[in-house]
Design an enzyme around this catalytic site. Structure first.
Site, PDB file in Angstrom:
ATOM      1  N   HIS A  45       0.635  -1.245  -0.012  1.00  0.00           N
ATOM      2  CA  HIS A  45       0.072   0.060  -0.024  1.00  0.00           C
ATOM      3  C   HIS A  45       0.722   1.205  -0.075  1.00  0.00           C
ATOM      4  O   HIS A  45       1.835   1.250   0.872  1.00  0.00           O
ATOM      5  CB  HIS A  45      -0.908  -0.079   1.293  1.00  0.00           C
ATOM      6  CG  HIS A  45      -2.112   0.756   1.008  1.00  0.00           C
ATOM      7  ND1 HIS A  45      -1.866   2.416   1.474  1.00  0.00           N
ATOM      8  CD2 HIS A  45      -3.176   0.603   0.766  1.00  0.00           C
ATOM      9  CE1 HIS A  45      -2.964   2.844   1.025  1.00  0.00           C
ATOM     10  NE2 HIS A  45      -4.042   2.065   0.825  1.00  0.00           N
ATOM     11  N   ASP A  63      -7.887  -5.049  -0.328  1.00  0.00           N
ATOM     12  CA  ASP A  63      -8.754  -5.688  -1.580  1.00  0.00           C
ATOM     13  C   ASP A  63      -8.337  -7.315  -1.536  1.00  0.00           C
ATOM     14  O   ASP A  63      -9.069  -8.084  -2.274  1.00  0.00           O
ATOM     15  CB  ASP A  63      -8.008  -5.232  -2.629  1.00  0.00           C
ATOM     16  CG  ASP A  63      -8.606  -3.715  -2.904  1.00  0.00           C
ATOM     17  OD1 ASP A  63      -9.792  -3.482  -2.656  1.00  0.00           O
ATOM     18  OD2 ASP A  63      -7.862  -2.828  -3.116  1.00  0.00           O
TER      19      ASP A  63
HETATM   20  N1  CMC Z   1       4.542  -7.362  -4.762  1.00  0.00           N
HETATM   21  C1  CMC Z   1       5.801  -7.442  -5.046  1.00  0.00           C
HETATM   22  N2  CMC Z   1       6.769  -6.432  -4.849  1.00  0.00           N
HETATM   23  C2  CMC Z   1       5.900  -5.354  -4.625  1.00  0.00           C
HETATM   24  C3  CMC Z   1       4.547  -4.968  -4.358  1.00  0.00           C
HETATM   25  C4  CMC Z   1       3.732  -6.209  -4.583  1.00  0.00           C
HETATM   26  N3  CMC Z   1       2.558  -6.212  -4.628  1.00  0.00           N
HETATM   27  N4  CMC Z   1       4.321  -3.941  -3.935  1.00  0.00           N
HETATM   28  C5  CMC Z   1       5.143  -3.190  -4.115  1.00  0.00           C
HETATM   29  N5  CMC Z   1       6.428  -3.915  -4.330  1.00  0.00           N
HETATM   30  C6  CMC Z   1       7.844  -3.640  -4.035  1.00  0.00           C
HETATM   31  C7  CMC Z   1       8.217  -2.980  -5.239  1.00  0.00           C
HETATM   32  O1  CMC Z   1       8.739  -3.670  -6.295  1.00  0.00           O
HETATM   33  C8  CMC Z   1       9.382  -1.977  -4.631  1.00  0.00           C
HETATM   34  O2  CMC Z   1      10.542  -2.554  -4.711  1.00  0.00           O
HETATM   35  P1  CMC Z   1      11.903  -1.812  -4.995  1.00  0.00           P
HETATM   36  O3  CMC Z   1      12.136  -0.937  -3.638  1.00  0.00           O
HETATM   37  O4  CMC Z   1      13.046  -2.890  -4.759  1.00  0.00           O
HETATM   38  O5  CMC Z   1      11.755  -1.089  -6.156  1.00  0.00           O
HETATM   39  C9  CMC Z   1       8.796  -1.641  -3.503  1.00  0.00           C
HETATM   40  O6  CMC Z   1       8.037  -2.794  -3.068  1.00  0.00           O
HETATM   41  C10 CMC Z   1       8.151  -0.297  -3.080  1.00  0.00           C
HETATM   42  O7  CMC Z   1       6.966  -0.375  -4.262  1.00  0.00           O
HETATM   43  P2  CMC Z   1       6.485   0.997  -4.722  1.00  0.00           P
HETATM   44  O8  CMC Z   1       5.683   0.560  -6.204  1.00  0.00           O
HETATM   45  O9  CMC Z   1       7.401   2.227  -4.816  1.00  0.00           O
HETATM   46  O10 CMC Z   1       5.085   1.242  -3.761  1.00  0.00           O
HETATM   47  P3  CMC Z   1       3.911   2.449  -3.978  1.00  0.00           P
HETATM   48  O11 CMC Z   1       3.657   2.882  -2.631  1.00  0.00           O
HETATM   49  O12 CMC Z   1       4.184   3.160  -5.180  1.00  0.00           O
HETATM   50  O13 CMC Z   1       2.944   1.207  -4.616  1.00  0.00           O
HETATM   51  C11 CMC Z   1       1.030   0.103  -4.420  1.00  0.00           C
HETATM   52  C12 CMC Z   1       1.799   0.962  -3.514  1.00  0.00           C
HETATM   53  C13 CMC Z   1      -0.227  -0.523  -3.749  1.00  0.00           C
HETATM   54  C14 CMC Z   1       0.600   0.437  -5.960  1.00  0.00           C
HETATM   55  C15 CMC Z   1       1.871  -1.531  -4.870  1.00  0.00           C
HETATM   56  O14 CMC Z   1       2.127  -2.067  -3.518  1.00  0.00           O
HETATM   57  C16 CMC Z   1       1.124  -2.496  -5.893  1.00  0.00           C
HETATM   58  O15 CMC Z   1       1.220  -2.487  -6.876  1.00  0.00           O
HETATM   59  N6  CMC Z   1       0.320  -3.416  -4.963  1.00  0.00           N
HETATM   60  C17 CMC Z   1      -0.261  -4.400  -5.973  1.00  0.00           C
HETATM   61  C18 CMC Z   1      -1.877  -3.749  -6.350  1.00  0.00           C
HETATM   62  C19 CMC Z   1      -2.480  -3.572  -4.977  1.00  0.00           C
HETATM   63  O16 CMC Z   1      -2.827  -4.408  -4.162  1.00  0.00           O
HETATM   64  N7  CMC Z   1      -3.454  -2.312  -5.102  1.00  0.00           N
HETATM   65  C20 CMC Z   1      -4.303  -1.969  -4.005  1.00  0.00           C
HETATM   66  C21 CMC Z   1      -3.921  -1.173  -3.136  1.00  0.00           C
HETATM   67  S1  CMC Z   1      -5.116  -0.881  -1.884  1.00  0.00           S
HETATM   68  C22 CMC Z   1      -6.413  -0.434  -2.070  1.00  0.00           C
HETATM   69  C23 CMC Z   1      -6.616   0.942  -2.923  1.00  0.00           C
HETATM   70  O17 CMC Z   1      -6.094   1.838  -2.319  1.00  0.00           O
HETATM   71  O18 CMC Z   1      -7.085   1.048  -4.037  1.00  0.00           O
END
Ligand code: CMC
Length: 446
Positions: A322, A380
């Site tokens: 998240h 989710d």
């Molecule tokens: N699986 C594997 N690795 C992950 C995941 C995941 N689901 N989420 C983040 N990471 C890793 C990412 O690769 C990164 O690694 P590194 O530092 O080595 O580059 C690190 O964790 C930080 O990720 P980020 O993309 O910089 O984090 P963010 O805050 O931009 O993204 C997120 C948040 C929710 C978009 C992301 O965690 C994600 O894509 N999750 C899967 C989709 C999901 O479940 N979304 C629902 C969110 S909750 C409901 C809502 O608010 O709508």
């Protein structure tokens, strides 16, 4: 950048009591900006005059360090796993309220008295039917259209049906639009579902509560009355509460940005629905089930976990991580409990996809990669599993999120319209394209 901390804490109004000083190393000039404090949460630097005073913009793709507005609706502390609506903890609201009470709280700022709640519920119940002509609109879509596509279209079209609540400068019309949206969104969502399965639309029932009525509109057929299972209806109500608002997320910011131009509330909610659809946001609950189906059997879980950890593989475990919660998602904790209650009640704990989900949860919670990166199952992850168990097809999952979030969107929209400091949202950019160049006529190009 240095910060003076000598004075007492300020309030959200600009104040010179606390400031930060920015030094431009290229000119040696220093600039001072006010620091604003909310009631809880991190302080913010008020940079509204930054460009005028320094000639600089800020650069913050994804708005990870940007506060776009003042708000009194929802507070999140992502490090501590705290979510408050109007000051009340989500755990208390989910445990002790039903969805209309939470909707009232979000819209009006206070928990309702018994009398206020009865009046509000009556108003909502009396607005659940949609204009009969609106049903013709559905028939223009393909039966296999994604229900979120239908939702975007139908919500946008509402402004063509409810002209008497589109004047955003009239507080009464704003409130009527808010009530209409909260009341009609379940009806429209259920119609989108019924249309996709080729069944007749089911009219709302005033003898049922908000969540049970929604289930009835989805699962009743004209030849058979639907009697909701109380545990399932309670779970539906909880899903609605847990998704009702979440501060300035992508879809809420979209609603605010659309509304900042003076667009009508129905158009703004349609914009919010479009933004919610993506898999990184509301589309994640659908993506979770798709992923579980792709994994197919527990033996394949390690392969997918390995892929999620591989920086060269774009695959991510859907339903994990998240942007704001870096400890745990308090909504996920409530949802996890509800998930197990529903599976137990429906006697489907052994369903293969659910087994994969539970095993994935166990591995991710004990694997160093996920622990170090603070990637926990989010709301989710569990909501998708519950909705599948209730009988919704995966394409409806994000629609259900939209049903719940509509009250948050409209409360945030109203707050913005009523905020005297509100301006049209207009971010700037760091331009990296060609500088001005000499035009070359068509004959001379090549
Ligand atoms: N699986 C594997 N690795 C992950 C995941 C995941 N689901 N989420 C983040 N990471 C890793 C990412 O690769 C990164 O690694 P590194 O530092 O080595 O580059 C690190 O964790 C930080 O990720 P980020 O993309 O910089 O984090 P963010 O805050 O931009 O993204 C997120 C948040 C929710 C978009 C992301 O965690 C994600 O894509 N999750 C899967 C989709 C999901 O479940 N979304 C629902 C969110 S909750 C409901 C809502 O608010 O709508």
């Amino acid at each position: 950048m240095s910060e003076t901390t000598s004075a007492t804490a300020g309030n959200p109004a600009p104040s010179a009591a606390k400031t930060v000083t920015l030094t431009d190393n290229s000119t040696g000039k220093t600039y001072t900006f006010p620091v604003l404090e909310g009631t809880v949460g991190p302080r913010v630097i008020d940079i509204r005059k930054l460009y005028a005073e320094t000639g600089y913009f800020t650069y913050d793709p994804g708005f990870t360090s940007t506060g776009s507005c003042q708000s009194q609706i929802t507070f999140i502390d992502g490090d501590e796993g705290v979510l408050l609506h109007r000051g009340y903890a989500i755990e208390d609201l989910a445990e002790r309220c039903d969805f209309p009470e939470v909707a009232y709280l979000l819209l009006y700022g206070e928990l309702p008295t018994r009398e206020q709640l009865t009046k509000f519920e009556t108003t909502i119940t009396r607005h659940t039917m949609v204009h009969e002509q609106l049903s013709s609109l559905f028939r223009g879509f393909r039966r296999d259209a994604h229900p979120m596509a239908v939702m975007c279209g139908v919500l946008g079209a509402m402004s063509a049906f409810y002209h008497d609540s589109t004047d955003i400068d009239d507080p009464t019309q704003r409130m009527i639009a808010s009530h209409r949206l909260v009341a009609k969104i379940p009806t429209i969502a259920a119609m989108a579902y019924k249309y996709s399965v080729g069944q007749p639309f089911v009219y709302p029932r005033n003898d049922l509560d908000y969540a049970a009525n929604f289930l009835s509109m989805c699962f009743a057929v004209p030849c058979e009355r639907y009697q909701p299972n109380p545990i399932v209806a309670k779970a539906m109500d909880r899903i609605l509460i847990l998704h009702a608002d979440h501060e300035q997320n992508a879809s809420t910011s979209t609603v605010r940005l659309a509304g900042s131009s003076g667009a009508n509330p129905f158009a703004c909610i349609a914009a919010g629905i479009a933004s919610l659809w993506g898999p990184a946001h509301g589309g994640a609950n659908e993506a979770v089930l798709k992923m579980l189906t792709e994994i197919g059997k527990p033996e394949r879980i390690p392969e997918f976990v390995r892929r999620a950890k591989d920086r060269n593989d774009p695959f991510r475990l859907m339903g994990f991580g998240h942007r704001v919660y870096k400890n745990f998602d308090p909504r996920a904790q409530v949802m996890r409990k509800t998930c197990h209650e529903v599976l137990g009640e429906l006697g489907i704990e052994d369903e293969p996809l659910l087994n994969i989900a539970m095993e994935l949860e166990r591995i991710a919670l004990s694997d160093d990669y996920f622990i170090e990166k603070k990637l926990y199952p989010n709301v989710d992850f569990y909501s998708g599993i519950i909705l599948k168990a209730i009988g919704f097809p995966t394409t409806m999952f994000t629609v259900l999120f939209a049903v719940a979030r509509t009250v948050g969107w409209i409360a945030q929209w109203k707050e913005m319209i009523e905020d005297p400091s509100q301006k049209i949202g207009r971010p700037r950019q760091l331009y990296t394209g060609e500088p001005r160049r000499v035009f070359v006529s068509l004959e001379k190009r090549g």
